[in-house]
Design an enzyme around this catalytic site. Structure first.
Site, PDB file in Angstrom:
ATOM      1  CG  LEU A 115       6.492  84.688   2.194  1.00 38.36           C
ATOM      2  CD1 LEU A 115       7.549  85.675   2.672  1.00 38.36           C
ATOM      3  CD2 LEU A 115       5.110  85.138   2.651  1.00 38.36           C
ATOM      4  CB  CYS A 137      17.468  97.757  11.101  1.00 41.62           C
ATOM      5  SG  CYS A 137      16.055  97.048  10.237  1.00 41.62           S
ATOM      6  CG  LEU A 183      12.252  85.698   0.084  1.00 38.38           C
ATOM      7  CD1 LEU A 183      11.309  86.891   0.076  1.00 38.38           C
ATOM      8  CD2 LEU A 183      13.697  86.182   0.086  1.00 38.38           C
ATOM      9  CB  CYS A 184      10.003  81.335   4.791  1.00 38.93           C
ATOM     10  SG  CYS A 184       8.820  82.691   5.018  1.00 38.93           S
ATOM     11  CE  LYS A 185      10.658  75.248   1.588  1.00 43.84           C
ATOM     12  NZ  LYS A 185      10.491  74.346   0.421  1.00 43.84           N
ATOM     13  CB  THR A 186      16.980  81.761   2.225  1.00 47.38           C
ATOM     14  OG1 THR A 186      16.124  82.901   2.321  1.00 47.38           O
ATOM     15  CG2 THR A 186      16.741  81.054   0.902  1.00 47.38           C
ATOM     16  N   GLY A 226       9.632  90.189  13.260  1.00 49.09           N
ATOM     17  CA  GLY A 226       8.557  90.002  14.216  1.00 49.09           C
ATOM     18  C   GLY A 226       8.481  91.212  15.125  1.00 49.09           C
ATOM     19  CG  ASP A 227       5.345  92.736  15.970  1.00 43.52           C
ATOM     20  OD1 ASP A 227       6.046  92.973  14.972  1.00 43.52           O
ATOM     21  OD2 ASP A 227       4.101  92.688  15.935  1.00 43.52           O
TER      22      ASP A 227
END
Length: 313
Positions: A57, A165, A60-63, A217-218
């Site tokens: 994770l 989406c 993934l967050c860094k990409t 996110g929301d």
């Protein structure tokens, strides 16, 4: 809820009969999450100590280009519904209790911002199009949104559920058709989503869940769409031209979503990014700031696109 609207000066004349976006609004939950704190917070909240999944994770967050996000999920909800963090627990009832209320409130808040930016009376709204993949109930969120805003009970409502989406662009396509085929109409389009409907603890059996955790996110968005703007009262921002929807044959299992006892569950095919890359429609206009393509993809694999003209460029 946080919110913000966008209004700009018009420099181009709108084409008679073409649908235009007349106002925008958005709204978010209060809970702000910085991307650099997401990984530790998610694994703490779900009581997971798997170092391999945590590292995955983090990568993934860094990409991603995501820096911040707003979420409905908070400490109070986790204390009230601890079963949301239990693998395999039957929690769809609890999730819908949270989601139904949250998405309606965000949609109401975004719509109020949009209506304020529009500037015309609430009674001039003739149609509502409501889009969400985060709730399931009858009557649907279209009614609760209309009631929450105080709209006329005779208003014509259209609801789009579980489009994924591409739902926002699908809603815009529907609103465009309504506006162009009903002269004088003004359509309120509202979309609202929360990730609580699919919130789960990390699992080695569902590595694709981490993609959603890293990206989503929301929040809620709203638009007023209508043709032939009354320039004394209205400021058109974008003109909507050709709309298109297309699904790629034999890809219905590449994004496979199901509403289960545990909420919404998705499986994503490994080849999904390449399929999207091979089939996406390039930006229209060759870099021309006046023209652009509003594009989204969702389960199907379905592409939704609308050619739009920027009236403020």
């Amino acid at each position: 809820m946080g919110d913000e609207g966008i209004v700009r000066g018009v420099t181009k004349q709108a084409t008679p009969g073409k649908a235009t976006i007349l106002a925008l609004g958005k709204a978010f939950p209060h809970q702000l999450v910085m991307q650099e704190y997401l990984v530790d917070g998610y694994f703490r909240d779900t009581n997971c100590d798997n170092p391999e999944l945590k590292q995955k994770l983090a990568r993934l967050c860094k990409t991603t280009t995501v820096k911040t996000r707003y979420v409905v999920m908070n400490e109070e909800i986790l204390k009230k519904y601890p079963e949301l963090t239990v693998e395999g627990a039957s929690t769809v009832k609890q999730r819908l209790e949270i989601c139904n209320k949250a998405v309606t409130q965000m949609a109401i808040d975004a719509s109020k911002v949009c209506l304020k930016n529009w500037g015309r009376p609430l009674s001039d709204i003739t149609h509502v199009v409501y889009v969400s993949s985060s709730e399931a109930r009858l009557p649907g969120g279209d009614l609760y949104l209309s009631k929450g805003l105080g709209l006329n009970p005779k208003i014509q409502r259209t609801m789009l559920y579980f489009a994924g989406c591409s739902g926002g662009v699908a809603g815009l396509r529907v609103a465009k058709d309504i506006a162009e085929n009903n002269p004088g109409s003004r359509v309120l389009l509202a979309t609202s989503e929360t990730t609580i409907i699919g919130f789960k603890p990390p699992s080695v059996d569902r590595p694709y869940d981490l993609v959603g955790v890293a990206l989503f996110g929301d929040g809620a968005g709203a638009m007023i769409i209508g043709s032939d703007p009354v320039f004394e009262f209205e400021t058109p921002l974008f003109e909507l031209h050709t709309s298109a929807q297309e699904f790629i044959p034999d890809t219905e299992k590449k994004i496979d979503g199901r509403l289960t006892e545990e909420g919404i569950s998705f499986t994503l095919a490994r080849e999904l990014p390449q399929i999207i890359e091979d089939n996406k429609i390039r930006k229209a206009g060759g870099g021309d700031s006046e023209w652009g393509l509003i594009l989204a993809f969702g389960p199907g694999i379905t592409f939704e696109g609308i050619l739009a003209r920027n009236l403020c460029a």
